[in-house]
Scaffold this motif. Sequence first.
Motif, PDB file in Angstrom:
ATOM      1  N   ALA A   1       0.829  -1.205   0.000  1.00  0.00           N
ATOM      2  CA  ALA A   1       0.000   0.000   0.000  1.00  0.00           C
ATOM      3  C   ALA A   1       0.865   1.259   0.000  1.00  0.00           C
ATOM      4  O   ALA A   1       0.565   2.238  -0.694  1.00  0.00           O
ATOM      5  N   ALA A   2       1.964   1.236   0.775  1.00  0.00           N
ATOM      6  CA  ALA A   2       2.842   2.401   0.863  1.00  0.00           C
ATOM      7  C   ALA A   2       3.414   2.775  -0.495  1.00  0.00           C
ATOM      8  O   ALA A   2       3.615   3.962  -0.800  1.00  0.00           O
ATOM      9  N   LYS A   3       3.671   1.774  -1.327  1.00  0.00           N
ATOM     10  CA  LYS A   3       4.289   2.022  -2.630  1.00  0.00           C
ATOM     11  C   LYS A   3       3.256   2.328  -3.715  1.00  0.00           C
ATOM     12  O   LYS A   3       3.577   2.989  -4.703  1.00  0.00           O
ATOM     13  N   ARG A   4       2.019   1.855  -3.544  1.00  0.00           N
ATOM     14  CA  ARG A   4       1.024   1.999  -4.616  1.00  0.00           C
ATOM     15  C   ARG A   4       0.040   3.136  -4.393  1.00  0.00           C
ATOM     16  O   ARG A   4      -0.590   3.591  -5.346  1.00  0.00           O
ATOM     17  N   VAL A   5      -0.111   3.578  -3.156  1.00  0.00           N
ATOM     18  CA  VAL A   5      -1.059   4.652  -2.862  1.00  0.00           C
ATOM     19  C   VAL A   5      -0.282   5.943  -2.654  1.00  0.00           C
ATOM     20  O   VAL A   5       0.376   6.116  -1.629  1.00  0.00           O
ATOM     21  N   PRO A   6      -0.304   6.864  -3.606  1.00  0.00           N
ATOM     22  CA  PRO A   6       0.510   8.078  -3.519  1.00  0.00           C
ATOM     23  C   PRO A   6       0.265   8.892  -2.253  1.00  0.00           C
ATOM     24  O   PRO A   6       1.192   9.506  -1.710  1.00  0.00           O
ATOM     25  N   GLU A   7      -1.003   8.911  -1.782  1.00  0.00           N
ATOM     26  CA  GLU A   7      -1.333   9.710  -0.604  1.00  0.00           C
ATOM     27  C   GLU A   7      -0.578   9.267   0.646  1.00  0.00           C
ATOM     28  O   GLU A   7      -0.428  10.035   1.599  1.00  0.00           O
ATOM     29  N   MET A   8      -0.090   8.035   0.665  1.00  0.00           N
ATOM     30  CA  MET A   8       0.625   7.534   1.845  1.00  0.00           C
ATOM     31  C   MET A   8       2.076   7.988   1.872  1.00  0.00           C
ATOM     32  O   MET A   8       2.754   7.833   2.881  1.00  0.00           O
ATOM     33  N   ARG A   9       2.574   8.499   0.763  1.00  0.00           N
ATOM     34  CA  ARG A   9       3.923   9.058   0.681  1.00  0.00           C
ATOM     35  C   ARG A   9       5.000   8.087   1.177  1.00  0.00           C
ATOM     36  O   ARG A   9       5.911   8.456   1.907  1.00  0.00           O
ATOM     37  N   GLY A  10       4.826   6.837   0.799  1.00  0.00           N
ATOM     38  CA  GLY A  10       5.866   5.856   1.079  1.00  0.00           C
ATOM     39  C   GLY A  10       5.830   5.193   2.427  1.00  0.00           C
ATOM     40  O   GLY A  10       6.687   4.357   2.726  1.00  0.00           O
ATOM     41  N   VAL A  11       4.856   5.514   3.277  1.00  0.00           N
ATOM     42  CA  VAL A  11       4.779   4.917   4.617  1.00  0.00           C
ATOM     43  C   VAL A  11       3.345   4.494   4.907  1.00  0.00           C
ATOM     44  O   VAL A  11       2.407   5.286   4.715  1.00  0.00           O
ATOM     45  N   CYS A  12       3.179   3.258   5.354  1.00  0.00           N
ATOM     46  CA  CYS A  12       1.846   2.769   5.737  1.00  0.00           C
ATOM     47  C   CYS A  12       1.940   1.963   7.026  1.00  0.00           C
ATOM     48  O   CYS A  12       2.701   0.995   7.107  1.00  0.00           O
ATOM     49  N   VAL A  13       1.183   2.376   8.025  1.00  0.00           N
ATOM     50  CA  VAL A  13       1.058   1.614   9.277  1.00  0.00           C
ATOM     51  C   VAL A  13      -0.301   0.931   9.234  1.00  0.00           C
ATOM     52  O   VAL A  13      -1.337   1.593   9.269  1.00  0.00           O
ATOM     53  N   TRP A  14      -0.311  -0.380   9.136  1.00  0.00           N
ATOM     54  CA  TRP A  14      -1.542  -1.142   8.908  1.00  0.00           C
ATOM     55  C   TRP A  14      -2.591  -0.836   9.969  1.00  0.00           C
ATOM     56  O   TRP A  14      -3.774  -0.633   9.655  1.00  0.00           O
ATOM     57  N   ASP A  15      -2.185  -0.768  11.224  1.00  0.00           N
ATOM     58  CA  ASP A  15      -3.136  -0.557  12.320  1.00  0.00           C
ATOM     59  C   ASP A  15      -3.714   0.854  12.341  1.00  0.00           C
ATOM     60  O   ASP A  15      -4.698   1.110  13.042  1.00  0.00           O
ATOM     61  N   ASP A  16      -3.096   1.781  11.615  1.00  0.00           N
ATOM     62  CA  ASP A  16      -3.609   3.148  11.585  1.00  0.00           C
ATOM     63  C   ASP A  16      -4.695   3.339  10.535  1.00  0.00           C
ATOM     64  O   ASP A  16      -5.362   4.379  10.516  1.00  0.00           O
ATOM     65  N   LEU A  17      -4.865   2.360   9.664  1.00  0.00           N
ATOM     66  CA  LEU A  17      -5.850   2.489   8.599  1.00  0.00           C
ATOM     67  C   LEU A  17      -7.267   2.266   9.126  1.00  0.00           C
ATOM     68  O   LEU A  17      -7.485   1.480  10.058  1.00  0.00           O
ATOM     69  N   ASP A  18      -8.215   2.944   8.529  1.00  0.00           N
ATOM     70  CA  ASP A  18      -9.621   2.803   8.905  1.00  0.00           C
ATOM     71  C   ASP A  18     -10.077   1.361   8.691  1.00  0.00           C
ATOM     72  O   ASP A  18      -9.752   0.743   7.669  1.00  0.00           O
ATOM     73  N   ARG A  19     -10.821   0.815   9.651  1.00  0.00           N
ATOM     74  CA  ARG A  19     -11.259  -0.587   9.576  1.00  0.00           C
ATOM     75  C   ARG A  19     -12.072  -0.863   8.316  1.00  0.00           C
ATOM     76  O   ARG A  19     -11.920  -1.888   7.657  1.00  0.00           O
ATOM     77  N   GLY A  20     -12.952   0.066   7.997  1.00  0.00           N
ATOM     78  CA  GLY A  20     -13.770  -0.129   6.811  1.00  0.00           C
ATOM     79  C   GLY A  20     -12.927  -0.144   5.542  1.00  0.00           C
ATOM     80  O   GLY A  20     -13.171  -0.943   4.623  1.00  0.00           O
ATOM     81  N   TYR A  21     -11.920   0.722   5.494  1.00  0.00           N
ATOM     82  CA  TYR A  21     -11.031   0.767   4.339  1.00  0.00           C
ATOM     83  C   TYR A  21     -10.233  -0.532   4.228  1.00  0.00           C
ATOM     84  O   TYR A  21     -10.054  -1.072   3.130  1.00  0.00           O
ATOM     85  N   LEU A  22      -9.770  -1.046   5.379  1.00  0.00           N
ATOM     86  CA  LEU A  22      -9.021  -2.305   5.382  1.00  0.00           C
ATOM     87  C   LEU A  22      -9.858  -3.438   4.818  1.00  0.00           C
ATOM     88  O   LEU A  22      -9.367  -4.254   4.034  1.00  0.00           O
ATOM     89  N   GLU A  23     -11.116  -3.517   5.246  1.00  0.00           N
ATOM     90  CA  GLU A  23     -11.984  -4.578   4.734  1.00  0.00           C
ATOM     91  C   GLU A  23     -12.198  -4.427   3.234  1.00  0.00           C
ATOM     92  O   GLU A  23     -12.213  -5.407   2.492  1.00  0.00           O
ATOM     93  N   TRP A  24     -12.336  -3.194   2.785  1.00  0.00           N
ATOM     94  CA  TRP A  24     -12.522  -2.941   1.355  1.00  0.00           C
ATOM     95  C   TRP A  24     -11.310  -3.429   0.565  1.00  0.00           C
ATOM     96  O   TRP A  24     -11.446  -4.071  -0.475  1.00  0.00           O
ATOM     97  N   VAL A  25     -10.107  -3.141   1.094  1.00  0.00           N
ATOM     98  CA  VAL A  25      -8.875  -3.567   0.433  1.00  0.00           C
ATOM     99  C   VAL A  25      -8.747  -5.082   0.438  1.00  0.00           C
ATOM    100  O   VAL A  25      -8.463  -5.706  -0.591  1.00  0.00           O
ATOM    101  N   MET A  26      -8.956  -5.698   1.604  1.00  0.00           N
ATOM    102  CA  MET A  26      -8.767  -7.142   1.743  1.00  0.00           C
ATOM    103  C   MET A  26      -9.733  -7.925   0.862  1.00  0.00           C
ATOM    104  O   MET A  26      -9.394  -8.990   0.350  1.00  0.00           O
ATOM    105  N   ASN A  27     -10.913  -7.399   0.676  1.00  0.00           N
ATOM    106  CA  ASN A  27     -11.910  -8.090  -0.144  1.00  0.00           C
ATOM    107  C   ASN A  27     -11.649  -7.932  -1.634  1.00  0.00           C
ATOM    108  O   ASN A  27     -12.245  -8.645  -2.450  1.00  0.00           O
ATOM    109  N   ARG A  28     -10.759  -7.019  -2.002  1.00  0.00           N
ATOM    110  CA  ARG A  28     -10.443  -6.806  -3.421  1.00  0.00           C
ATOM    111  C   ARG A  28      -9.025  -7.230  -3.774  1.00  0.00           C
ATOM    112  O   ARG A  28      -8.677  -7.239  -4.957  1.00  0.00           O
TER     113      ARG A  28
END
Length: 425
Positions: free
Chosen positions: A154-181
Amino acid sequence: MSGNLLALVDVNSFYVSCERAFDPPLAGRPVVVLSNNDGCAVAMSSEAKRLGIDVGTPWFKLAPTARERGIIARSSNYELYGDMSHRFLQIIGEHSHEVEKYSIDEAFAAFGGPLQRAGVWARELRRNIADRLSLPVGIGLGRTKTLAKLANLAAKRVPEMRGVCVWDDLDRGYLEWVMNRLPVQQVWGVGPRTSKKLAAVGVDTAAALRDADAQEMRRRFGVTIMRTVLELRGQPCIQLEEEREFRDSLVFSRSFSTPVSTRETMAQVLASYAQRACTRLNSRDTVAQTLTSWAMTSRFNAVKQESPSATLSLPAPSNDPVLLTRAAQALLPRIVEGTRYTKAGITLTGLSPSGAQPAFDLFAETQQDRGLGPLLQRVRERSGTDSIGIGRGGLRSAAEWEMRREMMSPRYTTRWDEMLEVHAR
């Protein structure tokens, strides 16, 4: 594992990024790095990928239109890439008490501070690597290695994250959306074959794998997939590992730019390769019990394919370049004059720490400790790989059979005579 989170630190387009670090005008341009003997593309910049260049594309197909398409090629500069990888790991080690090298451009690291500081820690590490090495990295943090891998993606593919992604900081609903796709094949540890088998039982996304029955997954697909299921749930099952101090074997091999067809030339090749393998042994303070020398013709040779080899068990474990060079020559009687060999190599097995062998062996021939191995290593570290050799292994200039790297950039960090020069105006 004492930290609360694991981080995966990954350099973006590592080979290309190493080239750009010392040649800034390459930024924003389509760059490809070529395989041995400038054969095919093995690494590409994002700009090159957008031109439709895939891994394995032969250079001879790209060369005719390279200029008009703006494509820039570089030969593989293994010396530079290896040294930059070492420096990359050193910087990570300054920020973490536990580091595991995963590949030349990736490493896992432990973060043991407060969870709310994880993003700050990752951004500081990312900035430090950029400032000191000019390498762009993506950093993903999660409670397990598998989640850290997903966060890194996610850190490398989502420009808004600017190279850093902390999994636990992501919104639960967004995580489910990602995991299901997210296709199950993109989950770390799930290969193409396994993903097809999983899809056959309805497990085709990361979410489906996470929610599957762990014991059923173990029964059907083995313990590795069961661990992946648990890791996706945030339960650590794959711990950080220290790099093995001594490997089971060491291989030094190269493809020739020009086929070798005489025993005399092959003797030169084997002497050179045996001494380079010896340098690696000494750099690890390791000795070898067995040496295998081998050669092979092209697999595309429609006339006759040859792959002779010779294995010798040494009188005692050794890293003596004279002894290893002699042992490598055992292959020569099996070399057929006139046969066009395209590759050769030295394989050392039965490796052990240099001080681990018995003080003496009644059945081994007495070997004089010449100290040549460490001496060759020190000279090569100071003056370059090709600066010294013994007998046929001492080449004053590059031989015809040496690997062709016609578009190689300077070895900026490992050769004094190729250091980057900066001029003030």
